[in-house]
Design a protein around this motif. Structure first.
Motif, PDB file in Angstrom:
ATOM      1  N   ALA A 167       0.827  -1.204   0.000  1.00  0.00           N
ATOM      2  CA  ALA A 167       0.000   0.000   0.000  1.00  0.00           C
ATOM      3  C   ALA A 167       0.863   1.257   0.000  1.00  0.00           C
ATOM      4  O   ALA A 167       0.560   2.232  -0.697  1.00  0.00           O
ATOM      5  CB  ALA A 167      -0.931  -0.010   1.216  1.00  0.00           C
ATOM      6  N   SER A 169       3.737   1.521  -1.327  1.00  0.00           N
ATOM      7  CA  SER A 169       4.392   1.654  -2.630  1.00  0.00           C
ATOM      8  C   SER A 169       3.544   2.466  -3.602  1.00  0.00           C
ATOM      9  O   SER A 169       4.045   2.973  -4.606  1.00  0.00           O
ATOM     10  CB  SER A 169       4.678   0.273  -3.221  1.00  0.00           C
ATOM     11  N   ALA A 170       2.250   2.610  -3.294  1.00  0.00           N
ATOM     12  CA  ALA A 170       1.364   3.394  -4.154  1.00  0.00           C
ATOM     13  C   ALA A 170       1.767   4.869  -4.189  1.00  0.00           C
ATOM     14  O   ALA A 170       1.366   5.609  -5.090  1.00  0.00           O
ATOM     15  CB  ALA A 170      -0.084   3.261  -3.681  1.00  0.00           C
ATOM     16  N   PRO A 174       2.958   3.399 -10.057  1.00  0.00           N
ATOM     17  CA  PRO A 174       1.640   3.443 -10.706  1.00  0.00           C
ATOM     18  C   PRO A 174       0.756   2.292 -10.241  1.00  0.00           C
ATOM     19  O   PRO A 174       1.244   1.295  -9.695  1.00  0.00           O
ATOM     20  CB  PRO A 174       1.981   3.317 -12.194  1.00  0.00           C
ATOM     21  N   LEU A 175      -0.526   2.412 -10.509  1.00  0.00           N
ATOM     22  CA  LEU A 175      -1.503   1.454 -10.007  1.00  0.00           C
ATOM     23  C   LEU A 175      -1.226   0.034 -10.494  1.00  0.00           C
ATOM     24  O   LEU A 175      -1.348  -0.930  -9.731  1.00  0.00           O
ATOM     25  CB  LEU A 175      -2.915   1.888 -10.417  1.00  0.00           C
ATOM     26  N   HIS A 176      -0.837  -0.124 -11.764  1.00  0.00           N
ATOM     27  CA  HIS A 176      -0.617  -1.474 -12.277  1.00  0.00           C
ATOM     28  C   HIS A 176       0.578  -2.140 -11.594  1.00  0.00           C
ATOM     29  O   HIS A 176       0.593  -3.356 -11.402  1.00  0.00           O
ATOM     30  CB  HIS A 176      -0.418  -1.458 -13.796  1.00  0.00           C
ATOM     31  N   THR A 177       1.571  -1.336 -11.193  1.00  0.00           N
ATOM     32  CA  THR A 177       2.723  -1.881 -10.470  1.00  0.00           C
ATOM     33  C   THR A 177       2.317  -2.315  -9.069  1.00  0.00           C
ATOM     34  O   THR A 177       2.770  -3.349  -8.567  1.00  0.00           O
ATOM     35  CB  THR A 177       3.853  -0.839 -10.390  1.00  0.00           C
ATOM     36  N   VAL A 178       1.468  -1.522  -8.423  1.00  0.00           N
ATOM     37  CA  VAL A 178       0.966  -1.876  -7.089  1.00  0.00           C
ATOM     38  C   VAL A 178       0.175  -3.177  -7.161  1.00  0.00           C
ATOM     39  O   VAL A 178       0.322  -4.057  -6.308  1.00  0.00           O
ATOM     40  CB  VAL A 178       0.098  -0.745  -6.513  1.00  0.00           C
ATOM     41  N   ALA A 179      -0.667  -3.309  -8.185  1.00  0.00           N
ATOM     42  CA  ALA A 179      -1.463  -4.534  -8.352  1.00  0.00           C
ATOM     43  C   ALA A 179      -0.551  -5.740  -8.590  1.00  0.00           C
ATOM     44  O   ALA A 179      -0.774  -6.823  -8.035  1.00  0.00           O
ATOM     45  CB  ALA A 179      -2.435  -4.373  -9.517  1.00  0.00           C
ATOM     46  N   SER A 181       2.538  -6.012  -7.588  1.00  0.00           N
ATOM     47  CA  SER A 181       3.215  -6.264  -6.323  1.00  0.00           C
ATOM     48  C   SER A 181       2.316  -7.024  -5.353  1.00  0.00           C
ATOM     49  O   SER A 181       2.762  -7.930  -4.646  1.00  0.00           O
ATOM     50  CB  SER A 181       3.655  -4.943  -5.690  1.00  0.00           C
TER      51      SER A 181
END
Length: 205
Positions: A167, A169-170, A174-179, A181
């Motif tokens: 969380a 890291s957000a 970007p959102l796709h990287t967080v997802a 991860s």
């Protein structure tokens, strides 16, 4: 006769040394793969990956420094042998993490593949380390203490802590990287939940 046959057979010193070396090497390679995808993983390693990017500090150096306060906690709760073993494991992981970029240059790896394989490697390497009365410090210490004293599975404790790191890291990712991860964190902790729980594997510990 049957009773003696079922007595636990502890690991030898040589087995512990080799296992910790193998476990930390495998884990460091997993972290390298995760790093190539620009993702983060959970635990202290994930937190340090995030900090190393923000502060432009080598991962190995930051990892060793962040683990210092957790070493003090482990000393008071689990004893000096566990701390010495964990410090050596952290030092080995820090050293191995500096090795991979020297021998793997310009590799193009699909990010999803890198995150899945990296977290599988990280989970397997961490599992080896935990099975040999050691840890990679940081969140590992907290999870093991919760398992010892409260009976909570280390994998579930780490999953909660890892979710917090992802969380965070957000803030920079970007959102796709967080997802991506988050998916990786689930993979890593699934390995631990299924294979490391109180009372399941007492013989080797």
């Amino acid at each position: 006769m049957h009773e003696s046959a079922s007595l636990p057979v502890p690991h030898s010193l040589a087995e512990n040394v080799v296992a910790i070396a193998v476990g930390t090497f495998v884990t460091s390679f997993g972290l390298f793969l995760i790093g190539t995808a620009g993702a983060v993983t959970g635990g202290t390693a994930g937190l340090v990956l995030l900090l190393s990017r923000l502060l432009h500090c080598p991962f190995g150096v930051a990892f060793a420094l962040v683990n210092l306060p957790f070493a003090v906690l482990a000393w008071t709760r689990r004893g000096w042998r566990f701390v010495v073993s964990s410090v050596l494991a952290v030092a080995a992981l820090s050293a191995f993490s500096l090795l991979h970029p020297l021998y793997i240059e310009g590799a193009r790896i699909n990010p999803v593949y890198a995150v899945v394989m990296g977290n599988l490697a990280g989970g397997l390497g961490l599992l080896i380390v935990l099975r040999h009365h050691s840890s990679l410090g940081g969140f590992n210490v907290v999870a093991l203490l919760c398992q010892d004293r409260l009976g909570w599975r280390a994998g579930y404790v780490l999953l909660a802590l890892d979710a917090t790191v992802v969380a965070l890291s957000a803030v920079t990712a970007p959102l796709h990287t967080v997802a991506l991860s988050a998916m990786g964190v689930a993979v890593l902790n699934l390995v631990l939940v299924m294979n490391h729980r109180p009372g399941r594997y007492p013989a080797a510990l």
